[in-house]
Write an enzyme that holds these catalytic residues in place. Sequence first.
Site, short mmCIF file in Angstrom:
data_model
loop_
_atom_site.label_atom_id
_atom_site.label_comp_id
_atom_site.label_asym_id
_atom_site.label_seq_id
_atom_site.Cartn_x
_atom_site.Cartn_y
_atom_site.Cartn_z
N LYS A 128 -24.81 -33.47 -49.49
CA LYS A 128 -23.29 -33.20 -50.02
C LYS A 128 -23.25 -33.39 -51.73
CE LYS A 128 -22.67 -33.88 -45.39
NZ LYS A 128 -23.92 -34.29 -44.40
N LYS A 163 -15.70 -35.66 -44.81
CA LYS A 163 -17.05 -36.01 -43.91
C LYS A 163 -17.69 -37.13 -44.89
CE LYS A 163 -18.79 -31.75 -46.15
NZ LYS A 163 -19.55 -30.48 -45.87
N ARG A 214 -26.09 -20.19 -43.12
CA ARG A 214 -27.33 -20.94 -43.90
C ARG A 214 -28.01 -19.87 -44.49
NH1 ARG A 214 -29.74 -25.44 -42.18
NH2 ARG A 214 -27.99 -26.43 -42.47
N ARG A 229 -23.20 -19.18 -38.81
CA ARG A 229 -22.98 -20.15 -37.74
C ARG A 229 -21.44 -19.84 -37.24
NH1 ARG A 229 -25.95 -24.90 -40.26
NH2 ARG A 229 -24.61 -23.95 -41.99
N ARG A 237 -16.16 -26.70 -36.66
CA ARG A 237 -17.32 -26.85 -37.06
C ARG A 237 -18.43 -25.88 -37.10
NH1 ARG A 237 -18.58 -32.45 -34.37
NH2 ARG A 237 -17.84 -31.34 -32.59
N ASP A 277 -25.81 -24.06 -47.37
CA ASP A 277 -24.64 -23.79 -46.63
C ASP A 277 -23.56 -23.04 -47.14
OD1 ASP A 277 -26.00 -25.12 -44.41
OD2 ASP A 277 -24.61 -26.88 -44.32
N GLU A 285 -22.94 -27.35 -49.02
CA GLU A 285 -24.05 -28.23 -48.80
C GLU A 285 -25.43 -27.61 -49.35
OE1 GLU A 285 -24.50 -30.50 -45.00
OE2 GLU A 285 -22.18 -30.84 -44.84
N ASN A 287 -29.28 -28.29 -47.98
CA ASN A 287 -29.94 -29.20 -47.18
C ASN A 287 -31.35 -29.33 -47.46
OD1 ASN A 287 -27.79 -29.89 -44.57
ND2 ASN A 287 -27.51 -27.60 -45.77
#
Length: 322
Positions: A128, A163, A214, A229, A237, A277, A285, A287
């Site tokens: 994050k 979050k 993604r 997604r 989410r 993301d 984000e 990842n």
Amino acid sequence: MGTNVRLAVVMDPIERIKYAKDTTLAMLLAAQLRGWSLHYLEQSDLGLRDGVAEGRARPLAVRADPADWCTLGPPQTGPLGAFDVILMRKDPPFDTEYIYTTYILERAEAAGALVVNRPRGLRDMNEKVYTAWFPQCCAPTLVTRDMAEMAAFARAHGKIVCKPLYGMGGHSIFVLEPGDKNARVVYETLSEDGSRFAIVQKYLPDIVGGGDSRVLLVDGEPVPFALARIPSADDNRGNLAAGATGVGRPINERDRWLCGQIGPALREAGMLFVGLDVIGGYVTEINVTSPTGVRELDRQFGLDIGGLLMSAIERRLGARER
């Protein structure tokens, strides 16, 4: 590069994976196809003895069989530096135990193993917070312990996402509407009454129709398709683990621009497999721990992303030999 590469993987229990979705299995199948020998460890199998990283590794064979995808041999303890490659694929939470694991893997790296992703990068690049290194790629974002600052951010931006800094898979992600009476409770919960940092971001409405995409990078270069997604009708989410639907799409010019901004830094840091993301053209984000999405993209577009990663690893190993 010959076929005598010894590859170890550190992961969660392999017998409990979701066969159709597990990215680590795709990587292992690609490595085995090259004739590499596979070895399996869990976090509890790692240790340090007099400064030497050791592991209790079991020989591993994998199969593209949804009913029987792996066979493990008897364990044998030895130095982790004896492996050519170590895939670090342990899922978050990114807690103190995870940090200790990166120390052990860094000692294995010092002894000669190529660790993917690099342990120092795993520690430095919180998924994050690392977005702060690329503010030009991101929507308005605040990391703070101060609940009053969170409330002020919400007043400034209206609908927001809140979050924790350590989670994955959509756990403990809250979306707050203007005037939400639960806001104070959310701030208290995520910050543990102001004692822990949390992150709040401007809500990006594009997630409803376009999803949370993604975008995968292999050694800093984007895979040509992304996995959008799409949240379910009763959830905010865009996480597959939270029930979102994965729909592949070609990457666009904005995706390429984002990858051009972020990819070189990832490559330089030895982060060979990373997932961005992206919502509405903004990175939310980065990842680096155990990005997923490979099986869905491989299946929808006939790709071999695991093979792309193994080729990148081969190049890194070959550069060491020159």
